[in-house]
Every structure is written in C-alpha cells, then in structure tokens.
Design a protein around this motif. Structure first.
Motif, PDB file in Angstrom:
ATOM      1  N   CYS A  63       0.830  -1.210   0.000  1.00  0.00           N
ATOM      2  CA  CYS A  63       0.000   0.000   0.000  1.00  0.00           C
ATOM      3  C   CYS A  63       0.862   1.257   0.000  1.00  0.00           C
ATOM      4  O   CYS A  63       1.816   1.377   0.739  1.00  0.00           O
ATOM      5  CB  CYS A  63      -0.925  -0.001   1.218  1.00  0.00           C
ATOM      6  SG  CYS A  63      -1.784   1.559   1.422  1.00  0.00           S
ATOM      7  N   ARG A  64       0.504   2.221  -0.844  1.00  0.00           N
ATOM      8  CA  ARG A  64       1.250   3.490  -0.960  1.00  0.00           C
ATOM      9  C   ARG A  64       0.808   4.504   0.104  1.00  0.00           C
ATOM     10  O   ARG A  64       1.321   5.612   0.153  1.00  0.00           O
ATOM     11  CB  ARG A  64       1.043   4.119  -2.344  1.00  0.00           C
ATOM     12  CG  ARG A  64       1.155   3.184  -3.540  1.00  0.00           C
ATOM     13  CD  ARG A  64       2.508   2.494  -3.659  1.00  0.00           C
ATOM     14  NE  ARG A  64       3.597   3.420  -3.605  1.00  0.00           N
ATOM     15  CZ  ARG A  64       4.688   3.233  -2.848  1.00  0.00           C
ATOM     16  NH1 ARG A  64       4.807   2.164  -2.107  1.00  0.00           N
ATOM     17  NH2 ARG A  64       5.632   4.138  -2.843  1.00  0.00           N
ATOM     18  N   HIS A  65      -0.206   4.192   0.846  1.00  0.00           N
ATOM     19  CA  HIS A  65      -0.775   5.147   1.809  1.00  0.00           C
ATOM     20  C   HIS A  65      -1.022   6.498   1.135  1.00  0.00           C
ATOM     21  O   HIS A  65      -0.499   7.533   1.536  1.00  0.00           O
ATOM     22  CB  HIS A  65       0.100   5.240   3.059  1.00  0.00           C
ATOM     23  CG  HIS A  65       0.125   3.930   3.790  1.00  0.00           C
ATOM     24  ND1 HIS A  65      -0.861   3.546   4.656  1.00  0.00           N
ATOM     25  CD2 HIS A  65       0.962   2.884   3.689  1.00  0.00           C
ATOM     26  CE1 HIS A  65      -0.619   2.310   5.090  1.00  0.00           C
ATOM     27  NE2 HIS A  65       0.485   1.885   4.512  1.00  0.00           N
ATOM     28  N   CYS A  66      -1.828   6.426   0.078  1.00  0.00           N
ATOM     29  CA  CYS A  66      -2.147   7.580  -0.764  1.00  0.00           C
ATOM     30  C   CYS A  66      -2.677   8.745   0.081  1.00  0.00           C
ATOM     31  O   CYS A  66      -3.403   8.524   1.052  1.00  0.00           O
ATOM     32  CB  CYS A  66      -3.225   7.215  -1.777  1.00  0.00           C
ATOM     33  SG  CYS A  66      -2.805   5.819  -2.823  1.00  0.00           S
ATOM     34  N   PRO A 115      -6.840   8.652  -0.658  1.00  0.00           N
ATOM     35  CA  PRO A 115      -7.004   7.228  -0.963  1.00  0.00           C
ATOM     36  C   PRO A 115      -8.375   6.856  -1.532  1.00  0.00           C
ATOM     37  O   PRO A 115      -9.397   6.990  -0.862  1.00  0.00           O
ATOM     38  CB  PRO A 115      -6.777   6.537   0.389  1.00  0.00           C
ATOM     39  CG  PRO A 115      -7.026   7.593   1.403  1.00  0.00           C
ATOM     40  CD  PRO A 115      -6.804   8.932   0.769  1.00  0.00           C
ATOM     41  N   ILE A 116      -8.362   6.360  -2.752  1.00  0.00           N
ATOM     42  CA  ILE A 116      -9.620   6.001  -3.423  1.00  0.00           C
ATOM     43  C   ILE A 116     -10.262   4.789  -2.754  1.00  0.00           C
ATOM     44  O   ILE A 116     -11.484   4.635  -2.757  1.00  0.00           O
ATOM     45  CB  ILE A 116      -9.379   5.761  -4.929  1.00  0.00           C
ATOM     46  CG1 ILE A 116     -10.715   5.599  -5.681  1.00  0.00           C
ATOM     47  CG2 ILE A 116      -8.469   4.562  -5.181  1.00  0.00           C
ATOM     48  CD1 ILE A 116     -10.594   5.573  -7.181  1.00  0.00           C
ATOM     49  N   CYS A 117      -9.449   3.942  -2.124  1.00  0.00           N
ATOM     50  CA  CYS A 117      -9.999   2.758  -1.456  1.00  0.00           C
ATOM     51  C   CYS A 117     -10.886   3.173  -0.281  1.00  0.00           C
ATOM     52  O   CYS A 117     -11.943   2.599  -0.057  1.00  0.00           O
ATOM     53  CB  CYS A 117      -8.875   1.848  -0.977  1.00  0.00           C
ATOM     54  SG  CYS A 117      -7.742   2.654   0.176  1.00  0.00           S
ATOM     55  N   VAL A 138      -3.318   4.445   6.138  1.00  0.00           N
ATOM     56  CA  VAL A 138      -4.600   3.898   5.689  1.00  0.00           C
ATOM     57  C   VAL A 138      -4.799   2.541   6.358  1.00  0.00           C
ATOM     58  O   VAL A 138      -4.013   1.613   6.169  1.00  0.00           O
ATOM     59  CB  VAL A 138      -4.639   3.785   4.152  1.00  0.00           C
ATOM     60  CG1 VAL A 138      -5.928   3.108   3.702  1.00  0.00           C
ATOM     61  CG2 VAL A 138      -4.537   5.174   3.534  1.00  0.00           C
ATOM     62  N   CYS A 177      -8.141   0.065  -6.199  1.00  0.00           N
ATOM     63  CA  CYS A 177      -6.749   0.415  -5.871  1.00  0.00           C
ATOM     64  C   CYS A 177      -5.864   0.305  -7.112  1.00  0.00           C
ATOM     65  O   CYS A 177      -5.709  -0.784  -7.664  1.00  0.00           O
ATOM     66  CB  CYS A 177      -6.195  -0.476  -4.764  1.00  0.00           C
ATOM     67  SG  CYS A 177      -4.406  -0.225  -4.551  1.00  0.00           S
ATOM     68  N   PRO A 178      -5.261   1.410  -7.550  1.00  0.00           N
ATOM     69  CA  PRO A 178      -4.489   1.406  -8.799  1.00  0.00           C
ATOM     70  C   PRO A 178      -3.189   0.604  -8.716  1.00  0.00           C
ATOM     71  O   PRO A 178      -2.546   0.389  -9.735  1.00  0.00           O
ATOM     72  CB  PRO A 178      -4.153   2.884  -9.020  1.00  0.00           C
ATOM     73  CG  PRO A 178      -4.963   3.649  -8.045  1.00  0.00           C
ATOM     74  CD  PRO A 178      -5.319   2.733  -6.930  1.00  0.00           C
ATOM     75  N   TYR A 179      -2.799   0.204  -7.518  1.00  0.00           N
ATOM     76  CA  TYR A 179      -1.533  -0.501  -7.345  1.00  0.00           C
ATOM     77  C   TYR A 179      -1.734  -2.005  -7.150  1.00  0.00           C
ATOM     78  O   TYR A 179      -0.766  -2.751  -7.098  1.00  0.00           O
ATOM     79  CB  TYR A 179      -0.787   0.071  -6.130  1.00  0.00           C
ATOM     80  CG  TYR A 179      -0.595   1.545  -6.269  1.00  0.00           C
ATOM     81  CD1 TYR A 179       0.499   2.055  -6.951  1.00  0.00           C
ATOM     82  CD2 TYR A 179      -1.554   2.438  -5.792  1.00  0.00           C
ATOM     83  CE1 TYR A 179       0.648   3.409  -7.145  1.00  0.00           C
ATOM     84  CE2 TYR A 179      -1.417   3.796  -5.971  1.00  0.00           C
ATOM     85  CZ  TYR A 179      -0.313   4.277  -6.655  1.00  0.00           C
ATOM     86  OH  TYR A 179      -0.176   5.617  -6.859  1.00  0.00           O
ATOM     87  N   LEU A 203      -4.186  -4.380  -2.279  1.00  0.00           N
ATOM     88  CA  LEU A 203      -4.987  -5.065  -1.259  1.00  0.00           C
ATOM     89  C   LEU A 203      -5.240  -6.492  -1.694  1.00  0.00           C
ATOM     90  O   LEU A 203      -5.462  -6.756  -2.869  1.00  0.00           O
ATOM     91  CB  LEU A 203      -6.343  -4.392  -1.087  1.00  0.00           C
ATOM     92  CG  LEU A 203      -6.349  -2.990  -0.524  1.00  0.00           C
ATOM     93  CD1 LEU A 203      -7.106  -2.093  -1.463  1.00  0.00           C
ATOM     94  CD2 LEU A 203      -6.954  -2.970   0.847  1.00  0.00           C
ATOM     95  N   LYS A 214      -4.267  -5.363   4.558  1.00  0.00           N
ATOM     96  CA  LYS A 214      -3.390  -4.450   3.846  1.00  0.00           C
ATOM     97  C   LYS A 214      -2.247  -4.011   4.738  1.00  0.00           C
ATOM     98  O   LYS A 214      -2.318  -4.149   5.956  1.00  0.00           O
ATOM     99  CB  LYS A 214      -4.160  -3.232   3.345  1.00  0.00           C
ATOM    100  CG  LYS A 214      -4.714  -2.352   4.456  1.00  0.00           C
ATOM    101  CD  LYS A 214      -5.474  -1.179   3.881  1.00  0.00           C
ATOM    102  CE  LYS A 214      -4.585  -0.263   3.091  1.00  0.00           C
ATOM    103  NZ  LYS A 214      -3.424   0.256   3.837  1.00  0.00           N
TER     104      LYS A 214
HETATM  105  S1  SF4 Z   1      -5.655   3.058  -2.981  1.00  0.00           S
HETATM  106 FE1  SF4 Z   1      -4.290   1.263  -2.727  1.00  0.00          FE
HETATM  107  S2  SF4 Z   1      -2.267   2.142  -2.433  1.00  0.00           S
HETATM  108 FE2  SF4 Z   1      -3.719   3.832  -2.106  1.00  0.00          FE
HETATM  109  S3  SF4 Z   1      -4.125   3.839   0.103  1.00  0.00           S
HETATM  110 FE3  SF4 Z   1      -5.670   2.505  -0.809  1.00  0.00          FE
HETATM  111  S4  SF4 Z   1      -4.818   0.418  -0.708  1.00  0.00           S
HETATM  112 FE4  SF4 Z   1      -3.120   1.859  -0.375  1.00  0.00          FE
END
Ligand code: SF4
Ligand SMILES: Cc1cc2nc3c(=O)[nH]c(=O)nc-3n(C[C@H](O)[C@H](O)[C@H](O)COP(=O)(O)OP(=O)(O)OC[C@H]3O[C@@H](n4cnc5c(N)ncnc54)[C@H](O)[C@@H]3O)c2cc1C
Ligand code: SF4
Lengths: 143, 410
Positions: A58-61, A64-66, A82, A99-101, A104, A114
């Motif tokens: 997780c990038r800890h955006c 965060p879209i999640c 997050v 999640c774009p990465y 999760l 996560k």
């Molecule tokens: S969108 Fe993905 S990378 Fe960003 S906070 Fe959520 S789980 Fe982490």
C-alpha cells in the motif's frame, strides 16, 4: 509522514520481505512456527520476472480512493496511515476494484488485509524494510 | 440559520459532511434523514441477514461521527419541500429550516411494477433499507418459499443473504440472463450455474402476469406457489423534491462536475443524481456507493468554497455470491480479449488505444490496475498490452512509470 518506497534497481527478487511481513503479522514469536509449511499471506508482494523485480504494498495515498470507495466504512485514514477494520470488512472486494496498485488482497479468512506500516507490530521500521538485505525497500519521508 | 443543510444520511450525505469539513471546520451543518438510524452501510443489509455483520458493525461511520464533525443530525424527519426562493426546506412536521447551501442526497426509491393482483399478496417486501431487511427477516421461516422478482444486483444479493433462512428461492426476470446490466452472456452463464449449484432456481425471459394471493401466474403459463415475495426489479432516483422546486431533472437530477444543480445554492449527489461517465461519454445515473461518495465529497468541498470536481466517473461493480467474486468496470464496447478457465472468466474491452471496460469473474486479484487504466485513460500503446491481458500487473508499465508509482509519494 514516513512511507515505504521501493527501488527496483536494488531488488534481488528474493521474496524475503514477504516472509518478514507474514511473520510480523502472524502474532507468533517464532518465525518457524509462523511460516513453516504454511501458505503465507503477506501484505507486500514481489512482482516481476527474471530480470526485473520489485515489491508492491500500500502506498498510503494522500487521497485514498480505497477509503472513499469502501462500502462498509471499514477503511479509514489515521494520522496518514490507511487502516482497515477487519471486523467491519465484509470481503466485497470493492477496494480491490479501485486500488491502482493492486495493493490489497484478501487474508486467509476472506476479509481484506493491507499494509499498515507495522504500526501494530514491533514498531519503528516496517518489517519488510528491516528485513530487506539490499535496501531495495526504504521507509522515509518524501515530498 | 445553518450554513449547510444536507438531506440524506448515507454515502453521499456523509461524503458531503467530510468534504465540507475538509475546507470549513466551523460552519454549522444540519443533516436531515427520513431513516431514524445512525448512518449505516446500505449494501450491507444482505450481509446482515447472512450473519456476516450486525447492526453495530454495519455503521458506515463511528458513533461519534456527528459530534466530531459538528453535525446537528435530525434522524427520522422527512423533507417534503424545497423552496429555492426563500431558501428553506419544509419537514413533514411543517417546520421550515433555512439553508445557506443545500445538499440533496436523497438516494433512490424502489420501483414496484404494476402487476395484477399485487395487492392480494400477503407477505411482500422491497429490499433497499435496514427496515426492509428487518421486515424480510420477520417474514421468513426456515420453510418459506421465496419468490424474488428481479435477477439484478439487489435481487441476487438478497437471495444470497437469505439462502440459509429460507426453504427455497426462485428468481424471475424478464431478461434472458442474470445480472443483465453488468454481465455478458458467458459471464451470466457462469454466475447462474454457480447460484443454481447453491440451490437457487431461475425463471428467465419470463415475468409474473398476475398474482392470486400466494400464487404467481407467469407469462409462460407456469404457476408458482410462494410464501414471501421480494420485489427487486430496480430503483428509481429520488427526484421529486428537486423537480417540484423547478430544478432540472433528466433521469436523475442534472448536476455539473461539482454537484451543482440548476437551482442556486442547491447541490445533489449519489443515487438521485446523474454523473458524466467518461467510459461511455454519457451522463447517467451511476447508482453505486463509491460514485455516491466521490460526488458527495466533491460537492461538499465546493459548497464550502474549495475546489473539487468529479472527473473520472465510470460504472464500477464489485459483487460476489457464495465465494465467487465478480468485478466489472467501464463500458462494453470495442474489441475484446477473452480468457476462460472453469469459473474464472475475463473479458477486456478496448478501442481507440484505450481500455474501455472489463468483466472479471473468479480470479479478480489486483483488478484496480485495470480500473485505473480506464479512469486515467492511459494510452495502451504506452504499456505492454500482452502483459496486461495476461493479468493486471505493474510490470506492464515502463520502468519510468513504475518509478513514478512506487518511488514517489502518492
Ligand atoms: S488506494 Fe491502494 S495504495 Fe492507495 S491507500 Fe488505498 S490500498 Fe493503499
Ligand atoms: C441490497 C443493496 C445492495 C447494494 N450493494 C452495493 C454494492 O455492493 N456496491 C455498491 O457500490 N453499491 C451497492 N448498492 C447501492 C448503494 O447502496 C447506493 O449506491 C448508495 O447507498 C447510494 O448512496 P446515497 O447516499 O446516494 O443514497 P441512499 O443510500 O439511498 O440514501 C438516501 C438517504 O436519503 C434519505 N432521504 C431520502 N428521502 C428523504 C427525504 N425526503 N427527507 C429526508 N431524508 C430523505 C434516506 O433516509 C437516506 O438516508 C446496493 C444497494 C442495495 C439496496
Ligand atoms: S473488501 Fe472490505 S475493505 Fe474492501 S471495500 Fe469491501 S468491505 Fe471495504
């Protein structure tokens, strides 16, 4: 805030981070008991082929879209981290869908898990960072 | 006068509160909701019946949400009118509440088709709210024969929720396949077989012509006996408050990218409103929780004087039944890439150098990488498309793109 960053230049593809992660989150005191003969469910995963490899967690955006998408209100931001409330999660996989990465993945029980930067564990550095033999995973503040 | 008044206490209303508070910590917020409950997660009502959550855990936000955000929450009151010239809303008690900025996040209402003899059915419910779920739980016995009208998301989620509480479940739909709005024929076949394996029965391309008490006479001529009827043929956006106030309404309330309606200082978001779907290039109602949140948040920020727009809206569905996950996104147009292995099914739709949409069943790991390609309109010529077809992976990107993703703050 300190986050986990990876540099594929230094990654050996050894998968040690996955084992350290699974151990750190196992709640067990012995690495052998925690991991031996078990399918591990780490929150960091190595991607790649024979030439290129890198760790993804997780990038800890900052936006965060999640968290915005979670249908159960199970994901939240606590001081930049997050986090997931596994009691609230129903395993619908909406977060996986957004999640774009691809960061999760479900735990053994089907609810989501996560990376939470090891804030519930031994503390200090995340286990993957401490365990990486080649400093391909760094924990630091970046602008 | 409350600076902000919000109608609705669900995803879009809560997102609006959080959007406002990200800009304005002080301005007073009054939130009005017809349902008498602390904010709860609507999609979880089927999980509640299934026993996978409970009323405590299905709260959409913690108990101190209103207090922490300085929200005067008035739960269990219904708004009957918006007066845009006086800038007031009227409650069912007759009380008038003035607003500075108004958010209309009233969601949707169940659509109940007119079918002859419907009034003779003894036990019938819709499946949209916590009260509906409670009524259904009360109506069921372990022997109940349940008839569900509608093989869409809500009807099938309901079926999953009550599977172990009912004797038998039969689902009738006019469409020729299950989940017709999100699945193609192959995908629907896989899901239907999976559901049948778990005991559901289907009558597709068929409909109820008339009810005679607890008997349904189908168009095909078949007669079905049942004890409980669930009407889940669809939902309609709640638009009457805006419409009666003279605001522009198409299928849903018309809004711009910040959630503004045609009425001054009145915003709308969530299931009641339309969004601009970038995957189809059309304005449409995207009755999905994530979109309700994005839209409500953007509107809240805008109401408080900040800047945020809903720019990348697309349809996105995550649904699953008895362990089989289904993730879909975007629009199903263009060329396709298909792979299938038992219950695992994948179809990607692409055209004009863009990924337009996908359906994944079974193995859905890391699907968000696909979703991001649609939302970000990433040119496919700039990535390794063969790798992307194989599975969602960051390896398909250039080393530079990966550096941006993994070595920079996001
Ligand atoms: S969108 Fe993905 S990378 Fe960003 S906070 Fe959520 S789980 Fe982490
Ligand atoms: C069984 C079921 C399963 C679902 N599963 C999923 C899923 O898995 N994933 C997904 O993305 N979406 C799912 N959805 C859709 C999702 O629930 C909605 O998209 C989401 O709840 C929309 O939020 P909203 O805030 O726009 O409106 P709603 O959740 O409909 O809330 C509307 C609010 O407005 C209030 N209100 C309405 N009229 C008035 C009035 N006149 N006065 C005062 N208050 C009023 C209501 O009390 C309520 O608080 C599901 C829906 C159902 C019914
Ligand atoms: S799987 Fe869990 S955390 Fe992810 S969106 Fe669904 S409820 Fe939220």
């Amino acid at each position: 805030m300190k986050r986990v960053y990876v540099d594929e230049k230094w990654c050996l593809g050894c998968h040690l981070c996955e084992y350290y992660c699974a151990f750190a989150n196992s709640g067990r005191s012995s690495m052998v008991k925690a991991l031996k003969n078990r399918k591990i469910h780490p929150r960091i995963r190595i991607e790649g082929d024979n030439q290129i490899s890198f760790a993804v967690s997780c990038r800890h955006c900052t936006d965060p879209i999640c968290v915005k998408s979670c249908i159960a209100g199970a994901l939240s931001v606590e001081e930049g981290v997050v986090r997931i409330d596994e009691e609230k999660c129903v395993g619908c996989e909406t977060c996986v869908l957004v999640c774009p990465y691809g960061a999760l993945m479900p735990s053994e029980s089907g609810v989501m898990q996560k990376c939470e930067l090891c804030i519930e564990n031994a503390g200090g550095k995340p286990a993957c960072v401490a365990g990486c033999p080649n400093k391909a995973i760094i924990f630091e503040e970046r602008a | 006068m409350a600076k902000y008044v919000i109608i609705g206490n669900s995803a879009a209303g809560v997102a609006c509160v959080e959007g406002i508070r990200s800009v304005d910590r002080e301005g007073s917020i009054t939130l009005l909701s017809s349902e008498p409950y602390h904010t709860y997660s609507r999609p979880l009502i089927s999980y509640l019946l299934e026993g996978k959550t409970d009323e405590e855990r299905m709260k959409y936000r913690p108990d101190d949400f209103y207090e922490k955000n300085g929200v005067d929450a008035r739960l269990g009151v219904r708004v009957t009118e918006i007066d845009p010239s006086e800038k007031t809303v009227t409650l069912d008690s007759g009380e008038k509440i003035p607003y500075g900025k108004l958010m209309h996040a009233a969601g949707s209402v169940p659509f109940v088709p007119k079918i002859e003899g419907m009034e003779t059915v003894e036990k019938k419910v819709t499946f949209l709210s916590l009260d509906d779920a409670k009524a259904l739980a009360d109506a069921l016995t372990p022997e109940s024969r349940v008839l569900i009208l509608g093989a869409g998301l809500i009807g099938l989620k309901c079926a999953e929720g009550i599977l172990s509480r009912a004797g038998s479940i039969t689902v009738v739909d006019l469409a020729d396949r299950v989940l017709p709005s999100i699945l193609d024929e192959t995908g629907a076949g896989i899901v239907q077989a999976h559901l049948e394996m778990h005991g559901l029965s289907f009558r597709l391309s068929d409909t109820v012509q008339r009810f005679e008490g607890n008997r349904a006479v189908l168009k095909s001529g078949e007669t079905l006996e049942f004890d409980v009827l669930v009407v889940a043929v669809g939902v309609r956006p709640s638009v009457s408050l805006i419409e009666n106030a003279g605001g522009a309404v198409r299928r849903g309330v018309a809004t711009d990218e910040t959630g503004r309606t045609s009425l001054p200082d009145v915003f709308a978001a969530g299931d009641c409103a339309e969004s601009y779907d970038i995957s189809s290039g059309q304005s449409r109602v995207l009755a999905l929780l994530p979109n309700a949140y994005f839209q409500g948040h953007a509107a809240g920020v805008t109401m408080a004087g900040g800047r945020e727009e809903l720019k990348k809206a697309i349809p996105m569905n995550a649904i699953g039944f008895m362990g089989l996950h289904i993730l879909t996104a975007g629009s199903y147009t263009g060329e396709t890439y298909v792979s299938r292995d038992g219950e695992n099914y994948k179809i990607l739709f692409y055209e004009s150098d863009l990924l337009r949409g996908f359906i994944l069943i079974g193995n859905v790991a890391r699907a968000g990488i696909y979703t991001a390609l649609i939302r970000e309109r990433t040119p496919l010529s700039g990535i390794d498309f063969a790798l992307i077809c194989e599975k969602p992976q960051l390896m398909a990107f250039t080393a530079q793109a990966r550096r941006d993703l993994l070595s920079k703050r996001q």
